[in-house]
Design a protein around this motif. Sequence first.
Motif, PDB file in Angstrom:
ATOM      1  N   PHE A  74      15.600  36.513  55.267  1.00  0.00           N
ATOM      2  CA  PHE A  74      15.381  35.104  54.947  1.00  0.00           C
ATOM      3  C   PHE A  74      14.328  34.485  55.859  1.00  0.00           C
ATOM      4  CE2 PHE A  74      19.205  35.871  52.617  1.00  0.00           C
ATOM      5  CZ  PHE A  74      19.009  35.117  51.460  1.00  0.00           C
ATOM      6  N   ALA A  75      14.276  34.903  57.108  1.00  0.00           N
ATOM      7  CA  ALA A  75      13.242  34.405  58.024  1.00  0.00           C
ATOM      8  C   ALA A  75      11.860  34.814  57.512  1.00  0.00           C
ATOM      9  CB  ALA A  75      13.481  34.926  59.435  1.00  0.00           C
ATOM     10  N   ARG A  76      11.725  36.027  57.017  1.00  0.00           N
ATOM     11  CA  ARG A  76      10.432  36.485  56.478  1.00  0.00           C
ATOM     12  C   ARG A  76      10.078  35.691  55.221  1.00  0.00           C
ATOM     13  NH1 ARG A  76      11.011  41.844  56.472  1.00  0.00           N
ATOM     14  NH2 ARG A  76      11.751  42.005  54.347  1.00  0.00           N
ATOM     15  N   LEU A  77      11.057  35.489  54.349  1.00  0.00           N
ATOM     16  CA  LEU A  77      10.827  34.721  53.125  1.00  0.00           C
ATOM     17  C   LEU A  77      10.296  33.328  53.457  1.00  0.00           C
ATOM     18  CD1 LEU A  77      11.204  34.220  50.029  1.00  0.00           C
ATOM     19  CD2 LEU A  77      13.519  33.449  50.602  1.00  0.00           C
ATOM     20  N   VAL A  78      10.967  32.637  54.344  1.00  0.00           N
ATOM     21  CA  VAL A  78      10.585  31.268  54.674  1.00  0.00           C
ATOM     22  C   VAL A  78       9.255  31.233  55.418  1.00  0.00           C
ATOM     23  CG1 VAL A  78      11.290  29.236  56.006  1.00  0.00           C
ATOM     24  CG2 VAL A  78      12.961  30.436  54.568  1.00  0.00           C
ATOM     25  N   HIS A  79       9.051  32.170  56.326  1.00  0.00           N
ATOM     26  CA  HIS A  79       7.773  32.227  57.038  1.00  0.00           C
ATOM     27  C   HIS A  79       6.616  32.412  56.057  1.00  0.00           C
ATOM     28  CE1 HIS A  79       4.674  33.215  59.927  1.00  0.00           C
ATOM     29  NE2 HIS A  79       4.406  34.276  59.190  1.00  0.00           N
ATOM     30  N   GLU A  80       6.740  33.375  55.165  1.00  0.00           N
ATOM     31  CA  GLU A  80       5.663  33.638  54.202  1.00  0.00           C
ATOM     32  C   GLU A  80       5.437  32.443  53.280  1.00  0.00           C
ATOM     33  OE1 GLU A  80       3.533  36.104  54.210  1.00  0.00           O
ATOM     34  OE2 GLU A  80       4.534  37.042  55.920  1.00  0.00           O
ATOM     35  N   PHE A  81       6.517  31.770  52.897  1.00  0.00           N
ATOM     36  CA  PHE A  81       6.380  30.576  52.066  1.00  0.00           C
ATOM     37  C   PHE A  81       5.551  29.520  52.791  1.00  0.00           C
ATOM     38  CE2 PHE A  81       8.038  26.275  51.237  1.00  0.00           C
ATOM     39  CZ  PHE A  81       7.522  26.096  49.961  1.00  0.00           C
ATOM     40  N   TYR A  82       5.866  29.270  54.048  1.00  0.00           N
ATOM     41  CA  TYR A  82       5.148  28.227  54.777  1.00  0.00           C
ATOM     42  C   TYR A  82       3.724  28.627  55.143  1.00  0.00           C
ATOM     43  CZ  TYR A  82       8.813  24.842  54.635  1.00  0.00           C
ATOM     44  OH  TYR A  82       9.722  23.915  54.175  1.00  0.00           O
ATOM     45  N   VAL A  83       3.423  29.898  55.193  1.00  0.00           N
ATOM     46  CA  VAL A  83       2.025  30.325  55.319  1.00  0.00           C
ATOM     47  C   VAL A  83       1.267  29.844  54.079  1.00  0.00           C
ATOM     48  CG1 VAL A  83       0.476  32.336  55.289  1.00  0.00           C
ATOM     49  CG2 VAL A  83       2.438  32.281  56.855  1.00  0.00           C
ATOM     50  N   GLY A  84       1.888  30.006  52.914  1.00  0.00           N
ATOM     51  CA  GLY A  84       1.271  29.514  51.675  1.00  0.00           C
ATOM     52  C   GLY A  84       1.130  28.009  51.653  1.00  0.00           C
ATOM     53  N   VAL A  85       2.166  27.303  52.073  1.00  0.00           N
ATOM     54  CA  VAL A  85       2.124  25.838  52.102  1.00  0.00           C
ATOM     55  C   VAL A  85       1.008  25.358  53.026  1.00  0.00           C
ATOM     56  CG1 VAL A  85       3.367  23.754  52.847  1.00  0.00           C
ATOM     57  CG2 VAL A  85       4.561  25.518  51.506  1.00  0.00           C
ATOM     58  N   ALA A  86       0.901  25.953  54.193  1.00  0.00           N
ATOM     59  CA  ALA A  86      -0.106  25.530  55.173  1.00  0.00           C
ATOM     60  C   ALA A  86      -1.522  25.684  54.628  1.00  0.00           C
ATOM     61  CB  ALA A  86       0.048  26.328  56.469  1.00  0.00           C
ATOM     62  N   GLY A  87      -1.725  26.641  53.744  1.00  0.00           N
ATOM     63  CA  GLY A  87      -3.046  26.880  53.175  1.00  0.00           C
ATOM     64  C   GLY A  87      -3.290  26.178  51.853  1.00  0.00           C
ATOM     65  N   ASP A  88      -2.383  25.312  51.438  1.00  0.00           N
ATOM     66  CA  ASP A  88      -2.487  24.605  50.169  1.00  0.00           C
ATOM     67  C   ASP A  88      -2.530  23.102  50.456  1.00  0.00           C
ATOM     68  OD1 ASP A  88      -1.918  23.239  47.754  1.00  0.00           O
ATOM     69  OD2 ASP A  88      -0.691  24.896  47.010  1.00  0.00           O
ATOM     70  N   PRO A  89      -3.717  22.511  50.559  1.00  0.00           N
ATOM     71  CA  PRO A  89      -3.829  21.107  50.968  1.00  0.00           C
ATOM     72  C   PRO A  89      -2.998  20.135  50.127  1.00  0.00           C
ATOM     73  CG  PRO A  89      -5.991  22.132  50.897  1.00  0.00           C
ATOM     74  CD  PRO A  89      -5.018  23.121  50.310  1.00  0.00           C
ATOM     75  N   GLU A  90      -2.933  20.351  48.829  1.00  0.00           N
ATOM     76  CA  GLU A  90      -2.166  19.424  47.982  1.00  0.00           C
ATOM     77  C   GLU A  90      -0.677  19.506  48.257  1.00  0.00           C
ATOM     78  OE1 GLU A  90      -3.196  19.049  43.842  1.00  0.00           O
ATOM     79  OE2 GLU A  90      -5.185  19.877  44.270  1.00  0.00           O
ATOM     80  N   LEU A  91      -0.150  20.696  48.423  1.00  0.00           N
ATOM     81  CA  LEU A  91       1.272  20.844  48.718  1.00  0.00           C
ATOM     82  C   LEU A  91       1.556  20.456  50.159  1.00  0.00           C
ATOM     83  CD1 LEU A  91       3.943  21.626  47.438  1.00  0.00           C
ATOM     84  CD2 LEU A  91       3.512  23.981  48.136  1.00  0.00           C
ATOM     85  N   ARG A  92       0.674  20.824  51.059  1.00  0.00           N
ATOM     86  CA  ARG A  92       0.859  20.499  52.478  1.00  0.00           C
ATOM     87  C   ARG A  92       0.973  18.995  52.683  1.00  0.00           C
ATOM     88  NH1 ARG A  92       2.221  19.111  56.600  1.00  0.00           N
ATOM     89  NH2 ARG A  92       1.700  19.826  58.689  1.00  0.00           N
ATOM     90  N   ALA A  93       0.276  18.220  51.869  1.00  0.00           N
ATOM     91  CA  ALA A  93       0.300  16.762  51.988  1.00  0.00           C
ATOM     92  C   ALA A  93       1.697  16.181  51.756  1.00  0.00           C
ATOM     93  CB  ALA A  93      -0.694  16.147  51.009  1.00  0.00           C
ATOM     94  N   LEU A  94       2.568  16.933  51.128  1.00  0.00           N
ATOM     95  CA  LEU A  94       3.931  16.451  50.871  1.00  0.00           C
ATOM     96  C   LEU A  94       4.830  16.561  52.091  1.00  0.00           C
ATOM     97  CD1 LEU A  94       4.544  18.018  47.357  1.00  0.00           C
ATOM     98  CD2 LEU A  94       3.790  15.708  47.915  1.00  0.00           C
TER      99      LEU A  94
END
Length: 133
Positions: free
Chosen positions: A13-33
């Motif tokens: 689960f730590a890997r799942l969440v880490h990888e998800f937030y790597v994606g969020v950090a690189g997505d300006p529109e989603l990161r803005a939320l």
Amino acid sequence: MTFFDEVGGHPTFARLVHEFYVGVAGDPELRALYPEADLGPAQLRLLGFLEQYWGGPGTYSQERGHPRLRMRHHPYAVTPAQRDRWLTHMLAAVDTLALDEAHDLLLRDYLTRAAHSLVNQLEDEQLANGSST
């Protein structure tokens, strides 16, 4: 044995969440939320929630009370487009886990249903009201 245990517990689960937030950090529109400058607190909340939901430790409820997923997301405009961005990153994170087929399908089904349930605003409403995210 719970789903949490069957898929490898905390490290999975730590890997799942880490990888998800790597994606969020690189997505300006989603990161803005995410209002916090540091995604770390959001990452810990999601990790705690997912671990508890799937049969791991009850730390999330001990620290934050009942999950109340829809209520906690109500203050934020969650549109179908934002849901789709969230799902793109979350399902890509699931891809990194290499789960067996049954566990993979179960996890993807839950995440997809949860994401759909949190939509609380249509893009048309957003445009009609002149607001943006």
